[in-house]
Design a protein around this motif. Structure first.
Motif, PDB file in Angstrom:
ATOM      1  N   ILE A  72      12.424  13.497  30.319  1.00 57.18           N
ATOM      2  CA  ILE A  72      12.700  13.037  30.822  1.00 57.18           C
ATOM      3  C   ILE A  72      13.600  12.141  31.315  1.00 57.18           C
ATOM      4  CG2 ILE A  72      13.792  13.527  33.761  1.00 57.18           C
ATOM      5  CD1 ILE A  72      14.079  15.634  31.412  1.00 57.18           C
ATOM      6  N   ALA A  73      14.411  10.813  31.505  1.00 53.02           N
ATOM      7  CA  ALA A  73      14.432   9.346  31.151  1.00 53.02           C
ATOM      8  C   ALA A  73      13.800   9.340  32.597  1.00 53.02           C
ATOM      9  CB  ALA A  73      15.557   9.075  30.821  1.00 53.02           C
ATOM     10  N   THR A  74      13.734   7.899  33.549  1.00 53.00           N
ATOM     11  CA  THR A  74      13.977   8.106  34.386  1.00 53.00           C
ATOM     12  C   THR A  74      14.911   6.994  34.727  1.00 53.00           C
ATOM     13  OG1 THR A  74      12.231   6.913  36.599  1.00 53.00           O
ATOM     14  CG2 THR A  74      12.787   5.696  34.081  1.00 53.00           C
ATOM     15  N   LEU A  75      14.948   7.205  35.640  1.00 54.14           N
ATOM     16  CA  LEU A  75      16.875   5.783  36.084  1.00 54.14           C
ATOM     17  C   LEU A  75      15.293   4.017  36.671  1.00 54.14           C
ATOM     18  CD1 LEU A  75      18.281   7.249  39.261  1.00 54.14           C
ATOM     19  CD2 LEU A  75      18.762   6.922  36.912  1.00 54.14           C
ATOM     20  N   LYS A  76      14.099   4.255  36.767  1.00 56.47           N
ATOM     21  CA  LYS A  76      13.874   2.563  36.817  1.00 56.47           C
ATOM     22  C   LYS A  76      12.319   3.329  36.184  1.00 56.47           C
ATOM     23  CE  LYS A  76      12.845  -0.770  40.404  1.00 56.47           C
ATOM     24  NZ  LYS A  76      13.048  -1.382  41.815  1.00 56.47           N
ATOM     25  N   MET A  77      11.765   2.364  35.629  1.00 55.11           N
ATOM     26  CA  MET A  77      10.520   2.623  35.333  1.00 55.11           C
ATOM     27  C   MET A  77       9.467   2.012  36.550  1.00 55.11           C
ATOM     28  SD  MET A  77      10.633   3.201  31.922  1.00 55.11           S
ATOM     29  CE  MET A  77       8.862   3.180  31.648  1.00 55.11           C
ATOM     30  N   HIS A  78       8.316   2.823  36.738  1.00 56.49           N
ATOM     31  CA  HIS A  78       7.121   2.716  37.794  1.00 56.49           C
ATOM     32  C   HIS A  78       6.316   4.007  37.357  1.00 56.49           C
ATOM     33  CE1 HIS A  78       9.316   6.306  38.600  1.00 56.49           C
ATOM     34  NE2 HIS A  78       9.028   7.190  39.085  1.00 56.49           N
ATOM     35  N   LYS A  79       5.231   3.079  37.862  1.00 58.88           N
ATOM     36  CA  LYS A  79       4.001   3.978  37.689  1.00 58.88           C
ATOM     37  C   LYS A  79       3.596   5.612  38.629  1.00 58.88           C
ATOM     38  CE  LYS A  79      -0.313   5.049  36.639  1.00 58.88           C
ATOM     39  NZ  LYS A  79      -0.833   5.443  34.987  1.00 58.88           N
ATOM     40  N   GLU A  80       4.165   6.796  37.634  1.00 59.47           N
ATOM     41  CA  GLU A  80       4.668   7.998  38.151  1.00 59.47           C
ATOM     42  C   GLU A  80       2.956   8.512  38.878  1.00 59.47           C
ATOM     43  OE1 GLU A  80       7.942  10.775  36.011  1.00 59.47           O
ATOM     44  OE2 GLU A  80       5.941  10.231  35.150  1.00 59.47           O
ATOM     45  N   TYR A  81       2.867   8.809  39.778  1.00 52.82           N
ATOM     46  CA  TYR A  81       1.632   9.472  40.777  1.00 52.82           C
ATOM     47  C   TYR A  81       1.566  11.105  40.794  1.00 52.82           C
ATOM     48  CZ  TYR A  81      -0.014   5.663  43.495  1.00 52.82           C
ATOM     49  OH  TYR A  81       0.283   4.143  44.201  1.00 52.82           O
ATOM     50  N   LEU A  82       2.711  11.808  40.466  1.00 52.32           N
ATOM     51  CA  LEU A  82       2.310  13.400  40.020  1.00 52.32           C
ATOM     52  C   LEU A  82       3.391  13.185  38.763  1.00 52.32           C
ATOM     53  CD1 LEU A  82       4.236  14.816  43.146  1.00 52.32           C
ATOM     54  CD2 LEU A  82       1.555  14.526  41.908  1.00 52.32           C
ATOM     55  N   THR A  83       3.012  14.199  38.135  1.00 53.52           N
ATOM     56  CA  THR A  83       3.285  13.459  35.976  1.00 53.52           C
ATOM     57  C   THR A  83       3.683  15.489  35.290  1.00 53.52           C
ATOM     58  OG1 THR A  83       1.561  13.745  34.891  1.00 53.52           O
ATOM     59  CG2 THR A  83       2.971  11.673  35.499  1.00 53.52           C
ATOM     60  N   TYR A  84       4.673  15.894  34.623  1.00 59.39           N
ATOM     61  CA  TYR A  84       4.284  17.359  34.733  1.00 59.39           C
ATOM     62  C   TYR A  84       4.849  17.827  33.101  1.00 59.39           C
ATOM     63  CZ  TYR A  84      10.011  16.406  35.062  1.00 59.39           C
ATOM     64  OH  TYR A  84      10.923  16.295  34.585  1.00 59.39           O
ATOM     65  N   LEU A  85       4.951  18.917  32.932  1.00 60.55           N
ATOM     66  CA  LEU A  85       4.729  19.709  31.115  1.00 60.55           C
ATOM     67  C   LEU A  85       5.659  20.459  31.818  1.00 60.55           C
ATOM     68  CD1 LEU A  85       1.480  18.588  29.164  1.00 60.55           C
ATOM     69  CD2 LEU A  85       4.053  17.400  29.463  1.00 60.55           C
ATOM     70  N   VAL A  86       6.719  21.025  31.041  1.00 61.37           N
ATOM     71  CA  VAL A  86       7.896  21.911  31.504  1.00 61.37           C
ATOM     72  C   VAL A  86       7.120  23.264  29.909  1.00 61.37           C
ATOM     73  CG1 VAL A  86       9.639  23.773  31.051  1.00 61.37           C
ATOM     74  CG2 VAL A  86       9.201  22.080  32.792  1.00 61.37           C
ATOM     75  N   ARG A  87       6.487  24.408  29.611  1.00 55.59           N
ATOM     76  CA  ARG A  87       6.477  24.928  28.546  1.00 55.59           C
ATOM     77  C   ARG A  87       6.581  26.154  28.574  1.00 55.59           C
ATOM     78  NH1 ARG A  87      -0.062  23.038  27.717  1.00 55.59           N
ATOM     79  NH2 ARG A  87       0.211  23.514  29.590  1.00 55.59           N
ATOM     80  N   ASP A  88       6.614  26.687  27.225  1.00 53.85           N
ATOM     81  CA  ASP A  88       7.023  28.247  26.974  1.00 53.85           C
ATOM     82  C   ASP A  88       5.300  29.141  26.874  1.00 53.85           C
ATOM     83  OD1 ASP A  88       5.370  27.613  24.950  1.00 53.85           O
ATOM     84  OD2 ASP A  88       6.821  27.899  23.346  1.00 53.85           O
ATOM     85  N   ALA A  89       5.639  30.186  27.254  1.00 55.71           N
ATOM     86  CA  ALA A  89       3.916  30.876  26.969  1.00 55.71           C
ATOM     87  C   ALA A  89       3.041  30.431  25.917  1.00 55.71           C
ATOM     88  CB  ALA A  89       4.689  32.547  26.876  1.00 55.71           C
ATOM     89  N   LYS A  90       3.594  30.290  24.598  1.00 58.22           N
ATOM     90  CA  LYS A  90       2.698  29.833  23.630  1.00 58.22           C
ATOM     91  C   LYS A  90       2.114  28.299  23.918  1.00 58.22           C
ATOM     92  CE  LYS A  90       5.476  32.526  20.071  1.00 58.22           C
ATOM     93  NZ  LYS A  90       5.679  32.213  19.313  1.00 58.22           N
ATOM     94  N   GLY A  91       2.130  27.657  25.124  1.00 60.20           N
ATOM     95  CA  GLY A  91       2.226  25.937  25.319  1.00 60.20           C
ATOM     96  C   GLY A  91       3.027  25.251  24.746  1.00 60.20           C
ATOM     97  N   GLU A  92       4.371  25.417  23.963  1.00 64.92           N
ATOM     98  CA  GLU A  92       5.047  24.811  23.643  1.00 64.92           C
ATOM     99  C   GLU A  92       5.617  23.972  24.115  1.00 64.92           C
ATOM    100  OE1 GLU A  92       5.087  24.099  20.493  1.00 64.92           O
ATOM    101  OE2 GLU A  92       3.699  25.174  19.801  1.00 64.92           O
TER     102      GLU A  92
END
Length: 443
Positions: A72-92
């Motif tokens: 997911i592209a960000t509108l402005k580069m910055h240091k994220e405090y919160l990061t996330y992953l969206v995966r399927d049940a197999k971990g992909e």
């Protein structure tokens, strides 16, 4: 061991106690704040996951290739405090934030909160457990927030300690004003002042002690007055019969023929003269121990000293040498009669115990230091320490009452002066010196 001030002990004790209570309250408040911060951060993680997950499901469902990972592209580069992953049940990985590091997440997606060494994770699922999102937050972020909260609670303590110390000191000083006034009243007392000490509004803990001190002073004053009265009255009552008896024995010696009777009469006359001198010394001692040693106005010591020395020179064959200061006046608060008694005893002691072939030197300095020096062998230190005690004489073979220096010391103490004995005399290898440092007064 030197006693510490009650004001100091109360000030330091109260300040230390307040500081410890503040520290304890700070630690307790910090623990509560830390707990609330963790709850707030956990709630933020959960809320973020619940908001992003529906959007991620919609985005993945509308893709031509749903299984393809997407940043997911960000509108402005910055240091994220919160990061996330969206995966399927197999971990992909199907979607991730631009700054996400897959290594910090669990190998297999899961729901709920988990904690690793450096991160706090929260996972949620959608589409019946086929799609998972995990949000990661660095624990350092939480620790930094907790530290800032702790510093915010502790920093006021740096200003609180000196302010508390000053405030406590002022409060204790104000509370102990009457006690300090009582102390000053006691310290200001002269040696012979035994009148009651009156200080208003003493604390309830101190007031009974002050009353007990006043009762003790009253009992002591009555006892001393009774002793002085007995001494003075006895000496006064003895003076007249002693004078009459001395006159009769002198007449008996004049009329008695030479022989044993003349010798016995001479011994009786000598004993009566010694008794008369003792009576006079006792009257002087009673005056020295009583009041009236201080004059209402400062007295010039130079004419008093010159007159006293002149009287002695007429009776002692001019053995007393006088040295006066260059300045015309030296003032002190001593009563003239008390100064006369003091000088008379010092000169008499010097003439009696000093070398007969050497003069007695009497001097007065501009700062009211009186010195009386006589010649003769030095007095041993063991004897010198006791010469101001009553009925103590330096040479037992010389007749005397042993009261001269005791009377002089009593008068000196009564007027706030300092009497010092030295042998050998200052600047000599022998002799005896008595110095009296009076409190000089201006006129």
């Amino acid at each position: 061991m030197k006693s510490s001030s009650l004001q100091k002990r109360l000030g330091l004790g109260l300040t230390l106690g307040m500081t410890l209570l503040w520290l304890g309250a700070t630690v307790g408040a910090w623990l509560v704040v830390q707990h609330e911060l963790n709850e707030a951060f956990d709630s933020a993680l959960e809320e973020t996951a619940q908001r992003i997950l529906p959007l991620a499901v919609l985005e993945i469902s509308n893709r031509e290739e749903p299984a393809e990972a997407q940043h997911i592209a960000t509108l402005k580069m910055h240091k994220e405090y919160l990061t996330y992953l969206v995966r399927d049940a197999k971990g992909e990985i199907l979607m991730q934030s631009h700054d996400a590091n897959p290594k910090i997440f669990n190998q297999q997606p899961s729901e709920g909160f988990t904690t690793t060494e450096k991160y706090r994770l929260y996972g949620a699922s959608a589409l019946r457990g086929t799609l998972f999102i995990e949000i990661a937050e660095p624990l350092g972020h939480r620790r930094e927030a907790a530290r800032e909260a702790l510093f915010a609670l502790l920093l006021p303590l740096l200003a609180l300690i000196p302010i508390s110390l000053l405030g406590t000191w002022l409060f204790v000083r104000i509370s102990l004003r009457s006690v300090l006034a009582y102390r000053r009243a006691v310290e200001a007392r002269g040696v012979g002042d035994l009148s009651p000490i009156k200080v208003a509004q003493l604390p309830a803990e101190i007031d009974p002690l002050a009353d007990a001190v006043n009762h003790l002073l009253e009992r002591l004053r009555k006892a001393l007055e009774a002793e002085r009265s007995f001494t003075a009255n006895s000496a006064h009552e003895l003076r007249t019969p002693l004078a009459a008896t001395l006159a009769q024995i002198q007449r008996l010696r004049h009329e008695a023929p030479d022989g044993p009777l003349q010798v016995r009469a001479a011994k009786i006359e000598s004993a009566l003269r010694a008794l008369a001198r003792l009576s006079e010394k006792l009257m002087q001692l009673a005056k020295a121990e009583g009041g009236g040693l201080l004059s209402e106005a400062p007295q010039d010591l130079i004419p008093l000293l010159a007159h006293g020395v002149d009287e002695w020179n007429h009776s002692s064959g001019h053995r007393v040498e006088l040295q006066l200061p260059a300045q015309p006046h030296v003032y002190s608060a001593i009563d003239p009669d008390a100064f006369g008694i003091l000088l008379r005893n010092l000169i008499e002691n010097a003439l009696k115990y000093g070398a007969a072939d050497q003069p007695v030197e009497v001097s007065l300095t501009g700062d009211a230091l009186l010195r009386v020096i006589n010649g003769g062998p030095a007095v041993p230190e063991s004897v010198l320490q006791h010469l101001t005690e009553r009925f103590v004489r330096g040479h037992s073979e010389i007749s005397g009452s042993g009261l001269g220096l005791a009377i002089s010391k009593t008068i000196a103490q009564g007027v706030g002066a300092t009497l010092t004995l030295a042998s050998p005399a200052t600047g000599r290898k022998e002799g005896f010196e008595v110095s009296v440092q009076f409190c000089a007064h201006g006129q």
